[in-house]
Design a protein around this motif. Structure first.
Motif, short mmCIF file in Angstrom:
data_model
loop_
_atom_site.label_atom_id
_atom_site.label_comp_id
_atom_site.label_asym_id
_atom_site.label_seq_id
_atom_site.Cartn_x
_atom_site.Cartn_y
_atom_site.Cartn_z
N ALA A 103 -12.71 57.34 46.87
CA ALA A 103 -13.69 57.56 45.80
C ALA A 103 -13.38 58.86 45.06
CB ALA A 103 -15.08 57.64 46.41
N PRO A 104 -13.54 58.85 43.74
CA PRO A 104 -13.28 60.07 42.96
C PRO A 104 -14.18 61.23 43.42
CG PRO A 104 -13.66 58.18 41.52
CD PRO A 104 -13.90 57.71 42.92
N ARG A 105 -15.33 60.89 44.01
CA ARG A 105 -16.28 61.95 44.45
C ARG A 105 -15.79 62.74 45.66
NH1 ARG A 105 -21.78 61.56 46.21
NH2 ARG A 105 -21.56 59.47 47.04
N VAL A 106 -14.78 62.25 46.38
CA VAL A 106 -14.34 62.94 47.60
C VAL A 106 -13.84 64.34 47.23
CG1 VAL A 106 -12.62 62.93 49.45
CG2 VAL A 106 -13.79 60.81 48.84
N ARG A 107 -14.40 65.37 47.90
CA ARG A 107 -14.18 66.76 47.46
C ARG A 107 -12.88 67.37 47.99
NH1 ARG A 107 -18.88 69.31 45.11
NH2 ARG A 107 -17.68 71.25 45.23
N GLY A 108 -12.40 66.88 49.11
CA GLY A 108 -11.19 67.49 49.67
C GLY A 108 -10.88 66.87 51.01
N GLY A 109 -9.72 67.27 51.55
CA GLY A 109 -9.35 66.65 52.82
C GLY A 109 -8.19 67.34 53.49
N ALA A 110 -7.70 66.70 54.51
CA ALA A 110 -6.57 67.23 55.27
C ALA A 110 -5.82 66.06 55.88
CB ALA A 110 -7.07 68.16 56.37
N LEU A 111 -4.53 66.30 56.11
CA LEU A 111 -3.69 65.25 56.70
C LEU A 111 -3.36 65.61 58.15
CD1 LEU A 111 -1.76 62.75 56.42
CD2 LEU A 111 0.02 64.39 55.75
N ALA A 112 -3.60 64.66 59.03
CA ALA A 112 -3.11 64.77 60.41
C ALA A 112 -2.01 63.71 60.53
CB ALA A 112 -4.23 64.52 61.41
N ALA A 113 -0.80 64.12 60.18
CA ALA A 113 0.31 63.15 60.03
C ALA A 113 0.68 62.51 61.36
CB ALA A 113 1.53 63.83 59.42
N GLN B 116 -4.16 65.69 45.57
CA GLN B 116 -3.14 65.32 46.57
C GLN B 116 -3.63 64.17 47.46
OE1 GLN B 116 -2.97 69.39 48.08
NE2 GLN B 116 -0.77 69.40 47.64
N LEU B 117 -4.95 64.19 47.73
CA LEU B 117 -5.53 63.10 48.51
C LEU B 117 -5.36 61.78 47.79
CD1 LEU B 117 -9.08 64.22 49.76
CD2 LEU B 117 -7.13 63.50 51.16
N ARG B 118 -5.69 61.80 46.50
CA ARG B 118 -5.64 60.54 45.75
C ARG B 118 -4.21 60.08 45.47
NH1 ARG B 118 -10.77 61.67 45.02
NH2 ARG B 118 -10.37 63.52 43.78
N GLU B 119 -3.26 61.04 45.46
CA GLU B 119 -1.85 60.61 45.37
C GLU B 119 -1.50 59.76 46.60
OE1 GLU B 119 0.75 64.01 45.02
OE2 GLU B 119 -0.31 64.53 43.17
N ARG B 120 -2.03 60.18 47.75
CA ARG B 120 -1.73 59.44 48.99
C ARG B 120 -2.54 58.16 49.09
NH1 ARG B 120 0.96 61.54 53.19
NH2 ARG B 120 1.88 63.56 52.82
N GLU B 121 -3.80 58.23 48.70
CA GLU B 121 -4.68 57.06 48.78
C GLU B 121 -5.50 56.93 47.50
OE1 GLU B 121 -4.32 54.77 50.66
OE2 GLU B 121 -3.72 55.45 52.66
N PRO B 122 -4.95 56.25 46.48
CA PRO B 122 -5.65 56.13 45.20
C PRO B 122 -7.01 55.44 45.32
CG PRO B 122 -3.36 55.41 45.01
CD PRO B 122 -3.61 55.65 46.46
N ALA B 123 -7.21 54.68 46.38
CA ALA B 123 -8.48 53.92 46.50
C ALA B 123 -9.64 54.80 46.98
CB ALA B 123 -8.29 52.74 47.45
#
Ligand SMILES: Cc1cc2nc3c(=O)[nH]c(=O)nc-3n(C[C@H](O)[C@H](O)[C@H](O)COP(=O)(O)OP(=O)(O)OC[C@H]3O[C@@H](n4cnc5c(N)ncnc54)[C@H](O)[C@@H]3O)c2cc1C
Length: 382
Positions: free
Chosen positions: A153-163, A144-151
């Protein structure tokens, strides 16, 4: 703003010089926003600053991030940040309307990410604290992270959105505030205030950032921050649109993309008073930035700079009268948050000056007398 040098008598009127009703010390975002609001209310305002806009705001990234900046133990500050962020859309619209200046206000939101499993574990503790406060933090899987920001790094393990965490460009904001204040009738005097004068019937607002300590004795100390500015090689917009705040192998870093191709990479937090840029800091910031967003390695490095945040013992601003000096209002100590706190600070201080906001409960935790236990009982409003 009409500018008066030390020996000039210039001002709005050619007639007899009328003493200002409001003297503002400091033409950073805080002082200028207060000057704008007060002048727009019809008050005679003079702002003093030998180098307007040269303080912390010149270095600041401009994140408006009450959610990502909600840290353990800073509950009251989080409330003020949230309230100010809520006022930002209206404030930005009003400022643009008053000046025609594009201040780079952007609402794509903020992605908070963790590079490694350890980084993610650390970040998740904070995200659950923030969610526990009822703040809007949505957890995202790597896909879901990479859908939002394809750029990313593939190594990024996870995240959260503060819209709801947005951004503005402080280097556009400050000139816009200066213009708005001038159009409302405020006058700028390009000389410093070296000491507070005796009470003279008007109100003095000390909005001098780190310069406030020498004038008031308040516990405002410089907290050094180093940042870098990168630029896309072709001058087009960067390859990502959200503000990215990340943990990368234990290093905290943020990346703030601007439409003009600039990316602000920050920042160190150092208990130092110099503004030297160190090779080690540049190395750590760049490594963390490129770990999260590999394409940044291809960008131009166009600026390295350090600034001094006006910090306080509890990381929160100081808003209101100095103990024993009801005619002197502090508006300082905004530390990491002076840009996001600009609208609410301007409203609260203007309310104190006009008398319409003296009992605003938002002010209570941030009074100047919280650092002077002996004067806690004094009624500063009488
Ligand atoms: C690296 C870094 C990153 C940051 N990022 C963010 C961010 O993303 N979001 C955010 O909200 N905040 C951020 N900040 C914090 C923000 O920049 C400050 O909180 C904000 O600039 C404070 O505004 P101010 O007007 O009080 O002070 P300043 O911006 O420091 O301005 C103070 C002004 O007062 C003048 N002055 C000082 N002494 C005197 C005197 N005796 N007489 C007359 N004038 C005087 C100075 O010349 C200056 O122009 C960051 C700061 C740094 C250093």
């Amino acid at each position: 703003m009409l500018t008066r040098g030390p020996s000039s008598t210039g001002g709005v009127n050619k007639g007899p010089f009328l003493a200002p009703q409001v003297t503002v010390v400091g033409a950073g975002p805080i002082g200028l926003a207060i000057a704008w609001r007060c002048a727009a209310r019809g008050l005679r305002v003079v702002v003093h600053d030998p180098a307007p806009g040269s303080g912390a705001s010149h270095v600041a990234a401009g994140m408006l991030a009450p959610v990502a900046e909600a840290y353990f133990g800073e509950h009251e500050l989080t409330g003020l940040l949230t309230e100010s962020a809520r006022r930002w859309p209206g404030f930005a619209a009003e400022l643009t309307e008053a000046t025609g200046v594009d201040i780079g206000y952007r609402t794509e939101g903020t992605l908070m990410v963790g590079l490694t499993a350890d980084d993610l574990a650390e970040a998740r503790r904070l995200w659950s604290y923030q969610q526990g406060l009822g703040l809007p933090v949505s957890l995202l899987r790597p896909s879901q992270l990479r859908e939002r920001e394809p750029a990313l790094a593939p190594r990024v393990r996870g995240g959260a959105l503060a819209a709801t965490d947005h951004q503005v460009d402080p280097r556009r904001l400050v000139p816009a505030l200066r213009l708005a204040a001038a159009r409302a009738g405020a006058v700028l005097v390009t000389e410093p205030v070296r000491q507070l004068s005796e009470p003279s019937g008007g109100v003095t607002v000390v909005a001098a950032g780190c310069g406030a300590a020498a004038l008031t004795g308040l516990p405002v100390r410089p907290v050094k921050g180093q940042v870098l500015r990168l630029r896309t090689p072709d001058g087009g917009p960067p390859g990502f649109r959200h503000v990215i705040r990340g943990y990368a192998d234990g290093e905290h870093v943020y990346l703030v993309p601007r439409e003009c191709g600039e990316v602000v990479v920050g920042a160190t937090v150092e208990e130092r008073t110099d503004v030297a840029v160190s090779a080690g800091a540049v190395l750590r910031l760049l490594r963390a930035a490129v770990d999260l967003m590999p394409e940044l390695a291809e960008y131009d490095l166009v600026e390295t700079i350090a600034g001094l945040r006006p910090g306080t013992p509890d990381n929160a601003p100081i808003l209101g009268p100095l103990p024993g000096r009801p005619d002197v209002l502090a508006a300082t100590g905004h530390h990491r948050h002076g840009i996001v706190l600009t609208p609410v600070t301007a409203d609260l201080i203007t309310g104190l000056i006009t008398g319409e906001g003296t009992d605003d409960p938002l002010l209570t935790p941030f009074r100047a007398d919280r650092f002077h236990p002996d004067s806690k009982e004094e009624d500063l409003w009488s």
